[in-house]
Scaffold this motif. Structure first.
Motif, mmCIF file in Angstrom:
data_model
loop_
_atom_site.group_PDB
_atom_site.id
_atom_site.type_symbol
_atom_site.label_atom_id
_atom_site.label_comp_id
_atom_site.label_asym_id
_atom_site.label_seq_id
_atom_site.Cartn_x
_atom_site.Cartn_y
_atom_site.Cartn_z
ATOM 1 N N GLY A 41 0.812 -1.212 0.000
ATOM 2 C CA GLY A 41 0.000 0.000 0.000
ATOM 3 C C GLY A 41 0.843 1.259 0.000
ATOM 4 O O GLY A 41 1.794 1.382 0.760
ATOM 5 N N SER A 42 0.489 2.201 -0.874
ATOM 6 C CA SER A 42 1.167 3.489 -0.927
ATOM 7 C C SER A 42 0.273 4.483 -1.655
ATOM 8 O O SER A 42 -0.611 4.092 -2.414
ATOM 9 C CB SER A 42 2.509 3.372 -1.655
ATOM 10 N N ASP A 43 0.503 5.762 -1.385
ATOM 11 C CA ASP A 43 -0.171 6.768 -2.200
ATOM 12 C C ASP A 43 0.820 7.250 -3.255
ATOM 13 O O ASP A 43 1.948 6.754 -3.334
ATOM 14 C CB ASP A 43 -0.693 7.923 -1.342
ATOM 15 N N ILE A 81 -3.555 3.746 -1.950
ATOM 16 C CA ILE A 81 -4.385 3.852 -0.751
ATOM 17 C C ILE A 81 -4.577 5.300 -0.329
ATOM 18 O O ILE A 81 -3.846 6.201 -0.748
ATOM 19 C CB ILE A 81 -3.745 3.075 0.423
ATOM 20 N N ASP A 82 -5.585 5.503 0.502
ATOM 21 C CA ASP A 82 -5.766 6.768 1.212
ATOM 22 C C ASP A 82 -4.734 6.773 2.334
ATOM 23 O O ASP A 82 -4.832 5.976 3.268
ATOM 24 C CB ASP A 82 -7.191 6.836 1.762
ATOM 25 N N TRP A 83 -3.742 7.645 2.250
ATOM 26 C CA TRP A 83 -2.628 7.628 3.200
ATOM 27 C C TRP A 83 -3.091 7.790 4.647
ATOM 28 O O TRP A 83 -2.482 7.268 5.571
ATOM 29 C CB TRP A 83 -1.619 8.718 2.834
ATOM 30 N N LEU A 169 -1.302 26.331 10.416
ATOM 31 C CA LEU A 169 -0.834 25.073 9.836
ATOM 32 C C LEU A 169 -1.973 24.479 9.023
ATOM 33 O O LEU A 169 -3.048 24.181 9.552
ATOM 34 C CB LEU A 169 -0.412 24.093 10.931
ATOM 35 N N ILE A 170 -1.732 24.308 7.729
ATOM 36 C CA ILE A 170 -2.747 23.754 6.832
ATOM 37 C C ILE A 170 -2.381 22.311 6.518
ATOM 38 O O ILE A 170 -1.320 22.049 5.934
ATOM 39 C CB ILE A 170 -2.843 24.563 5.525
ATOM 40 N N SER A 171 -3.251 21.375 6.888
ATOM 41 C CA SER A 171 -3.018 19.956 6.606
ATOM 42 C C SER A 171 -3.921 19.524 5.463
ATOM 43 O O SER A 171 -5.148 19.645 5.558
ATOM 44 C CB SER A 171 -3.301 19.107 7.851
ATOM 45 N N LEU A 172 -3.323 19.030 4.396
ATOM 46 C CA LEU A 172 -4.054 18.661 3.185
ATOM 47 C C LEU A 172 -3.930 17.169 2.935
ATOM 48 O O LEU A 172 -2.876 16.576 3.148
ATOM 49 C CB LEU A 172 -3.501 19.435 1.987
ATOM 50 N N GLU A 173 -5.016 16.563 2.448
ATOM 51 C CA GLU A 173 -5.031 15.117 2.244
ATOM 52 C C GLU A 173 -4.102 14.685 1.125
ATOM 53 O O GLU A 173 -3.426 13.671 1.234
ATOM 54 C CB GLU A 173 -6.459 14.645 1.951
#
Length: 272
Positions: A41-43, A81-83, A169-173
């Motif tokens: 699994g990896s993005d 995958i969804d990390w 702090l902006i966390s992005l998917e």
């Protein structure tokens, strides 16, 4: 009678040769059929894992995994995958392992590991004309990161005295969005693996500048479920060590990064 005996002998010899040949083919098919598949699994995270122009998974981790598991007698299936759900997926058995430039530091108790097999710097990058040159210059600034990554944790926890208090702090998917936010000016800086920033600049001719002072130097590894009962982590770590010693890893990494030997100095890493 002599002619009949000759014909009979020829027929028997033909059958014997055919039978032996058929037996060899059957064994070959059987060996292939029994070869198990490892779901990795990896993005998307160039240059470690991404799709090439033909839509085929490629990259450092893809090639290292294919070679290592191949030596162990397995085929590899790359699963996008969804990390953010990586731990859930590996614990549920939806994937066998996680391998996507995955930092081991601070996560040793969360998984069974094979590694570290490479060294990586977590860094901060800014636009070329930015007035940010040191980590302390980030005081009050806006920083974008990919969610659940090491840079996010570094700036949220701030256990390192070098890390200043951000304005936001902006966390992005999705990884790609952090570069968009930086380029558009929505963020003053980004935090990511150095190799990923370099690859993005190459791919999109982006003009970013990486700060001289890294956030953290980490070892990256392959993560398995804590409930993994097979000896895959131990065997994989041994195989990756062998690949590093016989020059295979350096050759693979050299396809994607300059000075590949510096990424293999895992013996110099401090205890995680």
């Amino acid at each position: 009678m002599t002619i009949k005996k000759v014909i009979s002998a020829c027929l028997m010899l033909t059958c014997l040769i055919t039978g032996l040949s058929g037996c060899g083919k059957t064994d070959q098919v059987s060996d292939t059929a029994e070869r198990s598949v490892i779901k990795l699994g990896s993005d998307s995270y160039p240059p470690y894992n991404y799709l090439n122009e033909d839509g085929v998974p490629t990259g450092i981790d893809v090639e290292l995994a294919t070679e290592a598991f191949g030596r162990m007698g397995y085929d590899v299936e790359i699963v996008n995958i969804d990390w953010e759900k990586k731990q859930e997926l590996v614990e549920n058995g939806d994937i066998d392992c996680i391998m996507g430039c995955f930092s081991m530091k601070g996560r040793l108790d969360d998984y069974k590991w094979a590694g570290p097999y490479m060294v990586s710097n977590q860094v901060v990058a800014v636009n070329e004309n930015s007035d940010i040159y040191t980590l302390s210059d980030l005081e009050g600034k806006t920083l974008a990161v990919q969610s659940t990554t090491k840079p996010e944790g570094i700036f949220l926890k701030r256990t390192d005295s070098r890390i200043p208090k951000l304005g936001n702090l902006i966390s992005l998917e999705h990884r790609e969005l952090i570069y968009t936010f930086l380029g558009k000016g929505y963020a003053d800086a980004i935090g990511a693996h150095e190799e990923s920033v370099i690859q993005y600049m190459k791919d999109y001719d982006a003009k970013f500048r990486i700060l001289d002072e890294p956030l953290m130097t980490v070892g990256i590894g392959v993560a398995f479920s804590k409930n993994e009962t097979r000896d895959l982590p131990e065997k994989l770590e041994q195989t990756l060590d062998e690949m590093r010693e016989d020059g295979t890893s350096e050759k693979i990494i050299g396809k994607y990064l300059d000075d590949p030997e510096k990424y293999l100095e895992v013996d110099q890493l401090e205890e995680e």
